[in-house]
Write a protein that holds these residues in place. Structure first.
Motif, PDB file in Angstrom:
ATOM      1  N   GLN A 177       0.842  -1.172   0.000  1.00  0.00           N
ATOM      2  CA  GLN A 177       0.000   0.000   0.000  1.00  0.00           C
ATOM      3  C   GLN A 177       0.896   1.246   0.000  1.00  0.00           C
ATOM      4  O   GLN A 177       2.112   1.142  -0.092  1.00  0.00           O
ATOM      5  N   GLN A 205      -3.633   5.755  -3.651  1.00  0.00           N
ATOM      6  CA  GLN A 205      -4.804   6.111  -2.858  1.00  0.00           C
ATOM      7  C   GLN A 205      -5.037   5.032  -1.789  1.00  0.00           C
ATOM      8  O   GLN A 205      -4.431   3.967  -1.807  1.00  0.00           O
ATOM      9  N   ASP A 206      -5.946   5.315  -0.854  1.00  0.00           N
ATOM     10  CA  ASP A 206      -6.200   4.365   0.233  1.00  0.00           C
ATOM     11  C   ASP A 206      -6.635   2.998  -0.268  1.00  0.00           C
ATOM     12  O   ASP A 206      -6.381   1.989   0.391  1.00  0.00           O
ATOM     13  N   ARG A 236      -9.343   1.163   3.736  1.00  0.00           N
ATOM     14  CA  ARG A 236      -8.463   2.174   4.305  1.00  0.00           C
ATOM     15  C   ARG A 236      -7.029   1.708   4.262  1.00  0.00           C
ATOM     16  O   ARG A 236      -6.744   0.517   4.148  1.00  0.00           O
ATOM     17  N   ARG A 237      -6.126   2.636   4.348  1.00  0.00           N
ATOM     18  CA  ARG A 237      -4.699   2.338   4.320  1.00  0.00           C
ATOM     19  C   ARG A 237      -4.186   1.894   5.691  1.00  0.00           C
ATOM     20  O   ARG A 237      -3.382   1.012   5.816  1.00  0.00           O
TER      21      ARG A 237
END
Length: 239
Positions: A177, A205-206, A236-237
């Motif tokens: 990520q 991006q997330d 989400r990240r």
């Protein structure tokens, strides 16, 4: 690379078909092909599949948050894998037990949440592959190295650490990520990435992931089903 990322629908070989309890399939509502795991979609919206459960011992490194790690584990469950999680934060992984449900009033044997210490593992087979998740921080101990066919060991790294280079280099597949600039520079040194790829790691991006392997660099967008969103929350990240 042997843990391939492929476009679903391309004739690149058929993976084995695993059996799974219909109730579990209904609970998770996974999107997957025969023996593979649909991890996300490509730039044109095409589904991208990883063959993570294979007839050879396999190592996968995840660099990122718990969301990605738990989603990969759930999708392995959905195609019939045993999942054993060795972790120092067991509460964060109980969602897998909830997803697996119960049988005769007892937790499903498909999921085991363990401490970070060696234990006897279920014996994997073609009909019941094994996914072992090692969630031991940025410099994980190799407690459960994949030594037999149909065992895949996933190493969850919250961030890249110089001492994790050996683990990262030994991986058949790396899923990353977004990284801050300093960690992207470390990734470039570990995997000998050109500047363009290094910069791309800092701008994800997330909901974006890069799949990295031998002769492989594939950005993709995570796809989450409605049932997964109920269990895991939004993509989400972080953790």
């Amino acid at each position: 690379m042997s843990s391939r990322v492929r476009d679903a629908g391309q004739n690149s070989g058929v993976a084995p078909e695993f059996t799974v309890d219909p109730a579990l399939l209904d609970a998770i509502s996974p999107s997957g092909d025969r023996g593979g795991i649909v991890l996300g979609s490509g730039l044109k919206g095409e589904p991208l599949t990883i063959s993570a459960l294979r007839s050879t011992p396999t190592r996968i490194v995840l660099v990122g948050g718990l969301y990605l790690a738990r989603q990969v584990a759930m999708r392995a469950m959905a195609v019939g894998a045993w999942v054993v999680v060795a972790t120092g934060r067991p509460t964060e992984w109980q969602v897998l037990s909830r997803a697996a449900g119960s049988r005769d009033g007892r937790p499903s044997p498909l999921v085991q949440i363990r401490r970070l210490s060696p234990v006897e593992l279920p014996r994997p087979s073609e009909d019941a592959p094994l996914l072992v998740v090692t969630d031991g921080g940025p410099t994980p101990q190799d407690l459960f190295p994949p030594r037999s066919p149909w065992q895949t060991t996933v190493y969850v790294l919250p961030y890249l650490h110089p001492q994790a280079g050996a683990t990262a280099n030994a991986a058949d597949l790396v899923l990353m990520q977004r990284l801050p600039a300093g960690q992207a520079e470390l990734a470039a040194r570990i995997w000998r990435l050109p500047p363009q790829m290094m910069r791309q790691l800092t701008t994800l991006q997330d909901d974006q992931v890069v799949a990295l392997g031998r002769n492989l660099w594939r950005p993709l967008r995570l796809v989450t089903t409605g049932k997964e969103q109920q269990l895991l929350g939004p993509v989400r990240r972080g953790d």
